[in-house]
Design a protein around this motif. Structure first.
Motif, mmCIF file in Angstrom:
data_model
loop_
_atom_site.group_PDB
_atom_site.id
_atom_site.type_symbol
_atom_site.label_atom_id
_atom_site.label_comp_id
_atom_site.label_asym_id
_atom_site.label_seq_id
_atom_site.Cartn_x
_atom_site.Cartn_y
_atom_site.Cartn_z
ATOM 1 N N SER A 16 40.532 47.286 31.480
ATOM 2 C CA SER A 16 40.075 46.390 30.432
ATOM 3 C C SER A 16 38.754 45.765 30.879
ATOM 4 O O SER A 16 38.229 46.083 31.943
ATOM 5 C CB SER A 16 41.132 45.327 30.136
ATOM 6 O OG SER A 16 41.368 44.541 31.273
ATOM 7 N N LEU A 17 38.233 44.854 30.065
ATOM 8 C CA LEU A 17 36.917 44.305 30.361
ATOM 9 C C LEU A 17 36.907 43.432 31.614
ATOM 10 O O LEU A 17 36.198 43.711 32.567
ATOM 11 C CB LEU A 17 36.412 43.514 29.147
ATOM 12 C CG LEU A 17 35.003 42.966 29.248
ATOM 13 C CD1 LEU A 17 34.013 44.094 29.450
ATOM 14 C CD2 LEU A 17 34.657 42.172 28.016
ATOM 15 N N ASP A 24 45.422 43.179 38.040
ATOM 16 C CA ASP A 24 44.614 42.351 38.931
ATOM 17 C C ASP A 24 44.818 40.855 38.694
ATOM 18 O O ASP A 24 44.433 40.042 39.528
ATOM 19 C CB ASP A 24 43.131 42.688 38.768
ATOM 20 C CG ASP A 24 42.811 44.106 39.223
ATOM 21 O OD1 ASP A 24 43.593 44.664 40.018
ATOM 22 O OD2 ASP A 24 41.787 44.651 38.776
ATOM 23 N N TYR A 25 45.403 40.461 37.585
ATOM 24 C CA TYR A 25 45.676 39.049 37.312
ATOM 25 C C TYR A 25 46.812 38.503 38.179
ATOM 26 O O TYR A 25 46.908 37.315 38.386
ATOM 27 C CB TYR A 25 46.077 38.847 35.847
ATOM 28 C CG TYR A 25 44.930 38.861 34.875
ATOM 29 C CD1 TYR A 25 44.009 37.830 34.845
ATOM 30 C CD2 TYR A 25 44.798 39.889 33.961
ATOM 31 C CE1 TYR A 25 42.974 37.829 33.931
ATOM 32 C CE2 TYR A 25 43.766 39.900 33.043
ATOM 33 C CZ TYR A 25 42.850 38.865 33.030
ATOM 34 O OH TYR A 25 41.840 38.876 32.126
ATOM 35 N N VAL A 26 47.676 39.377 38.635
ATOM 36 C CA VAL A 26 48.875 38.965 39.360
ATOM 37 C C VAL A 26 48.652 39.167 40.852
ATOM 38 O O VAL A 26 48.349 40.268 41.299
ATOM 39 C CB VAL A 26 50.107 39.778 38.888
ATOM 40 C CG1 VAL A 26 51.344 39.354 39.628
ATOM 41 C CG2 VAL A 26 50.279 39.646 37.400
ATOM 42 N N ALA A 91 54.364 33.864 28.502
ATOM 43 C CA ALA A 91 54.175 35.319 28.520
ATOM 44 C C ALA A 91 52.727 35.685 28.200
ATOM 45 O O ALA A 91 52.196 36.664 28.720
ATOM 46 C CB ALA A 91 55.118 36.002 27.535
ATOM 47 N N GLY A 92 52.092 34.894 27.353
ATOM 48 C CA GLY A 92 50.685 35.140 27.032
ATOM 49 C C GLY A 92 49.726 34.683 28.109
ATOM 50 O O GLY A 92 48.587 35.113 28.176
ATOM 51 N N ARG A 93 50.202 33.798 28.958
ATOM 52 C CA ARG A 93 49.370 33.281 30.033
ATOM 53 C C ARG A 93 49.307 34.306 31.122
ATOM 54 O O ARG A 93 48.547 34.807 31.678
ATOM 55 C CB ARG A 93 49.976 31.975 30.581
ATOM 56 C CG ARG A 93 49.126 31.287 31.606
ATOM 57 C CD ARG A 93 49.747 29.980 32.021
ATOM 58 N NE ARG A 93 50.985 30.169 32.760
ATOM 59 C CZ ARG A 93 51.040 30.368 34.082
ATOM 60 N NH1 ARG A 93 49.954 30.418 34.789
ATOM 61 N NH2 ARG A 93 52.202 30.504 34.683
#
Length: 93
Positions: A16-17, A24-26, A91-93
């Motif tokens: 993704s962008l 990679d967010y986790v 969940a969206g966070r």
């Protein structure tokens, strides 16, 4: 329209962008990694989860994957999120 077994979200491996992958967010020490490993090790159909062995020939709108719902429930339990609306926001966070 192709028959899908379950409703699915974006793959964590899909680029993704920003950042390059959702994965990679986790962080590597985040508890959601343990939840993921635990749920992947379970045989949900054998444990009695409905739709766990759903075939592609089923008609109608596909249900959510029971493994995804179990991951979400366990995440809420660990983080003491009892409200379904708060769990949706988390969940969206």
């Amino acid at each position: 329209m192709a028959n899908r077994t379950f409703k699915t979200g974006e793959s964590r491996e899909q680029p993704s962008l920003l950042p390059a992958r959702i994965e990679d967010y986790v962080g590597p020490d985040n508890p959601v990694r343990a939840i993921e490993s635990f749920v992947c090790a379970l045989d949900l159909a054998k444990l009695g989860f409905r739709h766990a062995d759903r075939g592609a020939e089923e008609v109608g709108h596909p249900p959510y994957d029971p493994a995804d719902l179990l991951r979400l429930y366990l995440y809420g339990y660990i983080n003491q999120v009892r409200s379904s609306r708060r769990l949706e926001r988390e969940a969206g966070r």
